[in-house]
Design a protein around this motif. Structure first.
Motif, PDB file in Angstrom:
ATOM      1  N   GLN A   6       0.825  -1.208   0.000  1.00 45.60           N
ATOM      2  CA  GLN A   6       0.000   0.000   0.000  1.00 45.60           C
ATOM      3  C   GLN A   6       0.860   1.260   0.000  1.00 45.60           C
ATOM      4  N   LYS A   7       1.968   1.214   0.690  1.00 44.36           N
ATOM      5  CA  LYS A   7       2.830   2.387   0.779  1.00 44.36           C
ATOM      6  C   LYS A   7       3.655   2.613  -0.488  1.00 44.36           C
ATOM      7  N   SER A   8       3.852   1.567  -1.287  1.00 41.92           N
ATOM      8  CA  SER A   8       4.757   1.692  -2.437  1.00 41.92           C
ATOM      9  C   SER A   8       4.088   1.521  -3.796  1.00 41.92           C
ATOM     10  N   GLU A   9       2.911   0.882  -3.847  1.00 40.96           N
ATOM     11  CA  GLU A   9       2.314   0.556  -5.146  1.00 40.96           C
ATOM     12  C   GLU A   9       0.973   1.230  -5.399  1.00 40.96           C
ATOM     13  N   TYR A  10       0.229   1.516  -4.357  1.00 43.03           N
ATOM     14  CA  TYR A  10      -1.112   2.080  -4.516  1.00 43.03           C
ATOM     15  C   TYR A  10      -1.083   3.610  -4.400  1.00 43.03           C
ATOM     16  N   TYR A  11      -1.997   4.261  -5.125  1.00 40.02           N
ATOM     17  CA  TYR A  11      -2.110   5.722  -5.095  1.00 40.02           C
ATOM     18  C   TYR A  11      -3.548   6.119  -4.787  1.00 40.02           C
ATOM     19  N   TYR A  12      -3.694   7.157  -3.956  1.00 40.40           N
ATOM     20  CA  TYR A  12      -4.999   7.711  -3.611  1.00 40.40           C
ATOM     21  C   TYR A  12      -4.943   9.221  -3.801  1.00 40.40           C
ATOM     22  N   ASN A  13      -5.880   9.752  -4.597  1.00 34.31           N
ATOM     23  CA  ASN A  13      -5.843  11.176  -4.937  1.00 34.31           C
ATOM     24  C   ASN A  13      -4.489  11.558  -5.520  1.00 34.31           C
ATOM     25  N   GLY A  14      -3.891  10.628  -6.250  1.00 25.29           N
ATOM     26  CA  GLY A  14      -2.633  10.898  -6.927  1.00 25.29           C
ATOM     27  C   GLY A  14      -1.398  10.718  -6.080  1.00 25.29           C
ATOM     28  N   SER A  15      -1.555  10.414  -4.793  1.00 22.88           N
ATOM     29  CA  SER A  15      -0.403  10.293  -3.897  1.00 22.88           C
ATOM     30  C   SER A  15      -0.416   8.948  -3.181  1.00 22.88           C
ATOM     31  N   GLN A  16       0.744   8.567  -2.658  1.00 23.34           N
ATOM     32  CA  GLN A  16       0.840   7.342  -1.885  1.00 23.34           C
ATOM     33  C   GLN A  16       0.542   7.622  -0.412  1.00 23.34           C
ATOM     34  N   LEU A  17      -0.022   6.636   0.253  1.00 19.54           N
ATOM     35  CA  LEU A  17      -0.328   6.776   1.669  1.00 19.54           C
ATOM     36  C   LEU A  17       0.942   6.632   2.501  1.00 19.54           C
ATOM     37  N   THR A  18       1.036   7.402   3.548  1.00 23.22           N
ATOM     38  CA  THR A  18       2.175   7.295   4.462  1.00 23.22           C
ATOM     39  C   THR A  18       1.800   6.589   5.761  1.00 23.22           C
ATOM     40  N   ASP A  19       0.511   6.630   6.114  1.00 25.59           N
ATOM     41  CA  ASP A  19       0.056   6.012   7.357  1.00 25.59           C
ATOM     42  C   ASP A  19      -0.817   4.796   7.030  1.00 25.59           C
ATOM     43  N   VAL A  20      -0.189   3.633   6.953  1.00 27.99           N
ATOM     44  CA  VAL A  20      -0.896   2.367   6.730  1.00 27.99           C
ATOM     45  C   VAL A  20      -0.539   1.450   7.893  1.00 27.99           C
ATOM     46  N   ARG A  21      -1.526   0.819   8.515  1.00 30.13           N
ATOM     47  CA  ARG A  21      -1.294   0.018   9.711  1.00 30.13           C
ATOM     48  C   ARG A  21      -1.876  -1.385   9.577  1.00 30.13           C
ATOM     49  N   ASN A  50      -3.231  15.224  -9.631  1.00 30.32           N
ATOM     50  CA  ASN A  50      -3.645  15.393  -8.237  1.00 30.32           C
ATOM     51  C   ASN A  50      -2.475  15.397  -7.266  1.00 30.32           C
ATOM     52  N   VAL A  51      -1.273  15.124  -7.775  1.00 32.40           N
ATOM     53  CA  VAL A  51      -0.093  15.102  -6.919  1.00 32.40           C
ATOM     54  C   VAL A  51       0.430  16.525  -6.755  1.00 32.40           C
ATOM     55  N   PRO A  52       0.562  17.021  -5.527  1.00 33.12           N
ATOM     56  CA  PRO A  52       1.107  18.376  -5.328  1.00 33.12           C
ATOM     57  C   PRO A  52       2.460  18.528  -5.997  1.00 33.12           C
ATOM     58  N   GLY A  53       2.616  19.590  -6.809  1.00 36.51           N
ATOM     59  CA  GLY A  53       3.877  19.863  -7.479  1.00 36.51           C
ATOM     60  C   GLY A  53       4.072  19.110  -8.769  1.00 36.51           C
ATOM     61  N   LYS A  54       3.055  18.391  -9.243  1.00 33.52           N
ATOM     62  CA  LYS A  54       3.198  17.613 -10.471  1.00 33.52           C
ATOM     63  C   LYS A  54       2.040  17.879 -11.420  1.00 33.52           C
ATOM     64  N   GLU A  55       2.332  17.934 -12.705  1.00 36.01           N
ATOM     65  CA  GLU A  55       1.310  18.129 -13.721  1.00 36.01           C
ATOM     66  C   GLU A  55       0.964  16.793 -14.370  1.00 36.01           C
ATOM     67  N   GLY A  56      -0.298  16.594 -14.678  1.00 33.58           N
ATOM     68  CA  GLY A  56      -0.721  15.364 -15.317  1.00 33.58           C
ATOM     69  C   GLY A  56      -0.649  15.462 -16.827  1.00 33.58           C
ATOM     70  N   CYS A  57      -0.946  14.348 -17.505  1.00 31.08           N
ATOM     71  CA  CYS A  57      -0.952  14.323 -18.966  1.00 31.08           C
ATOM     72  C   CYS A  57      -2.380  14.070 -19.443  1.00 31.08           C
ATOM     73  N   SER A  58      -2.556  13.905 -20.729  1.00 31.38           N
ATOM     74  CA  SER A  58      -3.894  13.777 -21.307  1.00 31.38           C
ATOM     75  C   SER A  58      -4.284  12.318 -21.566  1.00 31.38           C
ATOM     76  N   PHE A  59      -3.630  11.387 -20.896  1.00 32.98           N
ATOM     77  CA  PHE A  59      -3.916   9.971 -21.123  1.00 32.98           C
ATOM     78  C   PHE A  59      -5.389   9.658 -20.839  1.00 32.98           C
ATOM     79  N   PHE A  60      -6.003   8.870 -21.762  1.00 34.01           N
ATOM     80  CA  PHE A  60      -7.396   8.462 -21.617  1.00 34.01           C
ATOM     81  C   PHE A  60      -7.571   7.114 -22.304  1.00 34.01           C
ATOM     82  N   GLN A  61      -8.300   6.220 -21.641  1.00 34.78           N
ATOM     83  CA  GLN A  61      -8.543   4.898 -22.224  1.00 34.78           C
ATOM     84  C   GLN A  61      -9.845   4.335 -21.663  1.00 34.78           C
ATOM     85  N   TRP A  62     -10.727   3.888 -22.550  1.00 32.63           N
ATOM     86  CA  TRP A  62     -11.963   3.283 -22.078  1.00 32.63           C
ATOM     87  C   TRP A  62     -11.645   1.979 -21.353  1.00 32.63           C
ATOM     88  N   ALA A  63     -12.370   1.704 -20.270  1.00 33.56           N
ATOM     89  CA  ALA A  63     -12.206   0.462 -19.516  1.00 33.56           C
ATOM     90  C   ALA A  63     -13.371  -0.470 -19.828  1.00 33.56           C
TER      91      ALA A  63
END
Length: 429
Positions: free
Chosen positions: A181-196, A396-409
Motif C-alpha cells: 500500500q505504501k509503495s504501489e497504490y495511489y490515492y488522490n494521486g499520492s501514496q499513503l504514508t500512514d498504513v497500519r 492530483n499530486v502536489p507539485g506535479k502536472e498530469g498528462c492527457s492519457f485516456f482509455q476506455w475500460a
C-alpha cells in the motif's frame, strides 16, 4: 457566532436588506448569520439547505425564501434521533420497489431515520444496534486510541494543495500488504504514508460485517433490482472485506465534501460496509444526473434533492452496488452535535472494503507519468453515461502536472476486466 445565531428575536422592525456579493470566500457561518438576520422565523437547518441548493448564494437563497416555497415550521428538537416510518404518510397500494419515486425535492433535504425508508429511497441499507453493546464499546475504545495519531490527507484541488477536513488511517491484514500500500497504490494521486496492520477488534468484527453485508446484498437484489437479478458489472461472488479506511470526525465542523468513492482498486459496482461509532452525524446522498439530460426526466427523478441518513452510534450502513456510479455522498458540517458518553465530540467511521486482486496497480494502465491511472465512470454527460474509463491521476499530486492519457475500460457482466479482448477473472483468494 453561536450567541448571535441563538439570540432572541427582536420585535417587528423594517425588513433588513442583504449586503453581500455572495463571495465564495465568505464562511458558511457568516452566510447563515446574514440569512438569519433577514429571515429570523426560519430554522437554521432550512437556511443551510437553501444555501446548498443555491450554490452558497445568500441573495438567491433569500429570494427563494421570500417566495414562501421553502418555508416550514421550525424544529422543536434538533438532536439526531429516530422517527416513525414515512409509510404512515402514503396512501393507496404500494407500487413496485423499482418504480417508487424519491420524495426529496430540489432545494430541500429529506431526513430519514427508519431502516425501511432508507432502503426504499436511497442506494443504502442500515442496521441499528449492529454489534452487541460490549463489542461496540471495545471497538470504539480501541479506535479512539488509534485516532489520536491519525493524519489529514493532502491532495491538489484546482492548483491548490488542500488537506482533508477530518483525519483518517488505512488498515490492512498483513505486513506485506502494508508495504504494498505504501509503495504501489495511489490515492488522490499520492501514496499513503500512514498504513497500519488491522487491529484485534477490527479483526474480530470483520466476519460479522461480512456476513451482514452479504445478507443485505442478496436481500436488495431480490427486493429492489429489476427481475430480482444483480446489476450489470456487479460481481456474483461473495463480498470479502480485506481492508478498512477508518475516519475520525472530531467536532461538529469536521466533514467530507460531496464525492463518489474511487473504484480504481474495488472494480465496478463496488459494495462498502460502513460502521459508525460515537457521535451521531448526518450522511447525505444525492443522485447524479447528466447535465445535458432532458428537463422532463430530471424533474421526474427529483434532480437536485438530497437525502439525509442519520447514523447513530453502533449502526452499519451498507452502500450497495449502485452507489458509487449513480450517487454522491458527504458528511456535512453540523450546527450542533450531541456528545457521546465515551467519545465526546468524536465520530469514528470504519469503511470495510473488498480490494480485488485483478484491480491491483500491476494489472491496471499507467500513463507516461508513471502513476497508476484512476478508474472513473461517466456521470455528467448523457453520451456514454455509465461507461468506465482510465485517466491520468498525476495532476492530483502536489507539485506535479498530469498528462492527457485516456482509455476506455471494459468489463464483462460480472465486473471482470477485459484486456485486448481477453477476459481476466479474479485470482482465487
Amino acid at each position: 457566532m453561536k450567541p448571535f445565531l441563538a439570540r432572541p428575536k427582536r420585535k417587528s422592525s423594517p425588513e433588513p436588506k442583504l449586503v453581500t456579493d455572495d463571495g465564495e470566500d465568505e464562511p458558511t457561518e457568516i452566510k447563515l448569520a446574514l440569512l438569519s438576520s433577514v429571515h429570523p422565523e426560519v430554522d437554521q437547518e432550512t437556511l443551510l439547505d437553501l444555501l446548498l441548493a443555491h450554490d452558497g448564494s445568500v441573495s438567491q437563497a433569500s429570494e427563494a425564501l421570500k417566495s414562501n416555497k421553502y418555508r416550514r415550521q421550525a424544529r422543536t428538537n434538533t438532536a439526531i434521533g429516530y422517527q416513525q416510518s414515512l409509510k404512515q404518510y402514503t396512501t393507496g397500494e404500494a407500487t413496485s420497489p423499482t418504480k417508487k419515486k424519491l420524495k426529496s425535492k430540489k432545494g430541500s433535504t429529506l431526513h430519514l431515520y427508519d431502516p425501511e425508508d432508507v432502503a426504499e429511497h436511497t442506494p443504502c441499507t442500515i442496521i441499528h444496534n449492529f454489534l452487541p453493546s460490549g463489542e461496540a464499546k471495545a471497538l470504539l475504545d480501541e479506535l479512539l486510541l488509534e485516532a489520536d495519531s491519525f493524519e489529514r490527507s493532502t491532495f491538489k484541488l484546482f492548483d491548490n494543495v488542500v488537506s482533508s477536513p477530518h483525519t483518517s488511517c488505512f488498515f490492512v491484514e498483513s505486513y506485506e500488504e502494508m508495504m504494498a500500500q505504501k509503495s504501489e497504490y495511489y490515492y488522490n494521486g499520492s501514496q499513503l504514508t500512514d498504513v497500519r496492520r488491522i487491529t484485534p477488534e477490527l479483526t474480530k468484527v470483520k466476519p460479522i460485517v461480512q456476513a451482514a453485508v452479504n445478507k443485505e446484498i442478496q436481500h436488495r437484489i431480490k427486493t429492489r433490482y429489476p427481475n430480482g437479478t444483480k446489476l450489470k458489472h456487479q460481481s456474483p461472488k461473495a463480498w470479502v472485506p480485506n481492508s478498512a479506511f477508518v475516519n475520525c470526525y472530531d467536532g461538529a465542523q469536521q466533514s467530507v465534501g460531496w464525492h463518489s468513492d474511487q473504484l480504481t482498486y474495488l472494480g465496478p459496482r463496488a459494495v462498502i460496509g460502513s460502521i459508525s461509532l460515537g457521535v451521531a452525524r448526518e450522511f447525505r446522498v444525492r443522485r447524479v444526473l447528466p447535465k445535458d439530460g432532458d428537463t422532463k426526466s430530471r424533474e421526474e427523478s427529483d434532480a437536485g434533492g438530497q437525502v439525509s441518513i442519520h447514523l447513530p452510534h453502533n449502526s452499519l450502513l451498507v452502500m450497495h452496488a449502485e452507489m458509487q456510479e449513480e450517487w454522491k455522498h458527504c458528511v456535512t458540517p453540523a450546527l450542533s452535535i450531541d456528545p457521546h458518553p465515551v467519545s465526546g465530540n468524536k465520530r469514528i467511521n470504519i469503511t470495510y472494503r473488498d480490494y480485488r486482486q485483478r484491480m491491483h496497480p500491476k494489472y491496471t494502465p499507467r500513463c507516461a507519468c508513471k502513476v497508476p491511472c484512476v478508474l472513473r465512470v461517466v456521470q455528467k454527460k448523457k453520451e456514454n453515461l455509465g461507461r468506465y474509463f482510465w485517466m491520468c491521476h498525476a495532476g492530483n499530486v502536489p507539485g506535479k502536472e498530469g498528462c492527457s492519457f485516456f482509455q476506455w475500460a471494459e468489463f464483462d457482466d460480472d465486473g471482470n476486466p477485459i484486456v485486448d479482448g481477453n477476459m481476466i477473472h479474479d485470482i482465487e483468494r
